[in-house]
Design a protein around this motif. Structure first.
Motif, PDB file in Angstrom:
ATOM      1  N   VAL A 144      42.683  69.785 -43.288  1.00  0.00           N
ATOM      2  CA  VAL A 144      43.963  70.329 -42.818  1.00  0.00           C
ATOM      3  C   VAL A 144      44.910  69.162 -42.612  1.00  0.00           C
ATOM      4  N   SER A 145      46.082  69.242 -43.209  1.00  0.00           N
ATOM      5  CA  SER A 145      47.066  68.179 -43.025  1.00  0.00           C
ATOM      6  C   SER A 145      48.219  68.691 -42.160  1.00  0.00           C
ATOM      7  N   PHE A 146      48.679  67.827 -41.297  1.00  0.00           N
ATOM      8  CA  PHE A 146      49.823  68.111 -40.428  1.00  0.00           C
ATOM      9  C   PHE A 146      50.926  67.153 -40.833  1.00  0.00           C
ATOM     10  N   TRP A 147      52.022  67.686 -41.345  1.00  0.00           N
ATOM     11  CA  TRP A 147      53.157  66.870 -41.815  1.00  0.00           C
ATOM     12  C   TRP A 147      54.350  67.081 -40.899  1.00  0.00           C
ATOM     13  N   TYR A 176      41.023  74.303 -56.950  1.00  0.00           N
ATOM     14  CA  TYR A 176      41.364  73.648 -55.684  1.00  0.00           C
ATOM     15  C   TYR A 176      42.457  74.431 -54.975  1.00  0.00           C
ATOM     16  N   LEU A 177      42.172  74.859 -53.747  1.00  0.00           N
ATOM     17  CA  LEU A 177      43.218  75.441 -52.904  1.00  0.00           C
ATOM     18  C   LEU A 177      43.871  74.252 -52.200  1.00  0.00           C
ATOM     19  N   ALA A 178      44.969  73.782 -52.757  1.00  0.00           N
ATOM     20  CA  ALA A 178      45.538  72.503 -52.342  1.00  0.00           C
ATOM     21  C   ALA A 178      46.956  72.651 -51.815  1.00  0.00           C
ATOM     22  N   GLN A 179      47.236  71.922 -50.732  1.00  0.00           N
ATOM     23  CA  GLN A 179      48.572  71.916 -50.132  1.00  0.00           C
ATOM     24  C   GLN A 179      49.090  73.342 -49.993  1.00  0.00           C
ATOM     25  N   TYR A 180      48.294  74.158 -49.319  1.00  0.00           N
ATOM     26  CA  TYR A 180      48.578  75.598 -49.266  1.00  0.00           C
ATOM     27  C   TYR A 180      48.796  76.039 -47.820  1.00  0.00           C
TER      28      TYR A 180
END
Length: 400
Positions: free
Chosen positions: A395-398, A257-261
């Motif tokens: 895609v997450s935007f924080w 898993y390419l996670a939170q990258y």
């Protein structure tokens, strides 16, 4: 086709700003600093032995940054990795007779190592990214392709009643005022539909070969294992092409898993396919929005956890099922005792063990399936469990 000397001259254009960046590593020991300064001043000294010495500096800096807590690492150590990585690119280009596939892949590896373990220098924050973009523009590597699995085309039908859950509200692209008043201020999750129809990624990213062609030789960090709470969980560096071929299309063996990258900072070309949602403007600080990539096969999970920032989780490829819980229900979710996992629950909401975690029955479950083109707003401190139901790219935007 360009010669080594022509590529060397192009990369050498950054030499003056890199030299000026030496002021940013003033605490570096004299031997390392004088050696770097010498090679930047007199590039005719770049020879096979220089490659060995520069690599030794990078290795030494890498050892130093891996001592203790990553957040406490001195910036000059990481900036030295960035500067030395650039210098290593010059040396490798100058010391080879011709541009080969092996050399280009090696140069990408140097760049990506520098990006991952170094940090931007003030004089040229995108130094290594610009070097990579230049190499990419030359089209020096042949592009391989792989067969596309139909896994991401599966139609997912899941009944929220199965989990005794409340369906998360879903609305069509709301006005800024409506979103702020009813969801940001109210700290309420919501699914936003038809807000990113203009993203090129919605079309381009359906084909996994797109990533191989654009960034196949680039090195990234992949999480190996069920999830980060498991003892066998680990991380491994590999190229994007290796990741896609070994994990995206494989249903047996370990999960990758390419996670939170921070993929878009490393490979700016991919950032051109997405657009930061305007809803992220509701920030209490001037800090930039953190943009993270989540790319993996069917079955990847993020265990039930919460984050301190506002989050717009945007689905581009495939589908994910998501369970959410209010911060008010934290006492029913059995957080881990370990300091590093205090924001992670022991409960799996897909099949909770009520004998082991009896209080969970009092928690109010919210649920949704996020499809391509949809965004889920997750307020700060809201617990969420995420599972990919197919090959997925999110895609997450924080932001604060």
């Amino acid at each position: 086709m360009l010669t080594n000397s022509e590529i060397f001259k192009k990369l050498e254009e950054f030499k003056s700003v890199v030299f000026d960046s030496l002021e940013e590593v003033g605490d570096l020991d004299g031997t390392c600093k004088s050696l770097i300064q010498e090679y930047l001043t007199e590039t005719e000294l770049l020879n096979p032995m220089a490659i060995v010495k520069i690599q030794a500096i990078i290795d030494y800096m890498y050892e130093q940054v891996n001592i203790g807590n990553w957040k406490e690492v001195k910036l000059y150590l990481r900036k030295t990795i960035t500067i030395a990585s650039y210098l290593l690119l010059l040396a490798k280009t100058k010391c080879t007779k011709e541009i080969t596939e092996c050399l280009v892949k090696d140069m990408y590896k140097v760049i990506d190592f520098g990006i991952m373990f170094g940090c931007p220098v003030d004089e040229e924050p995108d130094l290594l990214q610009k070097c990579a973009s230049y190499l990419n523009s030359l089209g020096l590597l042949p592009h391989s392709t792989t067969e596309m699995s139909n896994q991401s085309e599966e139609i997912v039908n899941i009944d929220s009643n199965k989990y005794n859950a409340h369906v998360v509200e879903a609305i069509e692209c709301p006005s800024m005022e409506h979103f702020y008043k009813n969801y940001i201020v109210a700290e309420k999750p919501v699914v936003l539909k038809n807000c990113i129809n203009h993203w090129p990624a919605l079309t381009k990213w359906k084909d996994q070969n797109y990533f191989i062609k654009l960034a196949g030789p680039r090195t990234v960090s992949i999480e190996i294992g069920r999830d980060y709470t498991e003892a066998e969980w680990t991380q491994k560096l590999m190229t994007i092409e290796e990741f896609i071929k070994n994990f995206i299309f494989q249903s047996n063996g370990s999960t990758g898993y390419l996670a939170q990258y921070q993929l878009f900072e490393q490979i700016p070309e991919l950032k051109e396919d997405i657009i930061e949602p305007e809803y992220c403007c509701f920030s209490e600080k001037d800090d930039p929005v953190d943009v993270m990539a989540w790319y993996g096969p069917k079955g990847t999970i993020s265990p039930l956890h919460h984050d301190s920032k506002k989050n717009l989780l945007t689905q581009v490829v495939g589908e994910k099922q998501i369970f959410l819980f209010s911060p008010q229900d934290s006492e029913y979710l059995y957080p881990h005792d370990h300091e590093l996992l205090h924001n992670t629950s022991k409960v799996d909401p897909r099949h909770p063990d009520l004998l082991k975690y009896p209080k969970y029955k009092d928690a109010k479950v919210y649920y949704c399936v996020l499809s391509p083109g949809q965004m889920l707003y997750i307020p700060p401190k809201w617990w969420h469990f995420v599972e990919s139901l197919s090959i997925s790219f999110s895609v997450s935007f924080w932001w604060n």
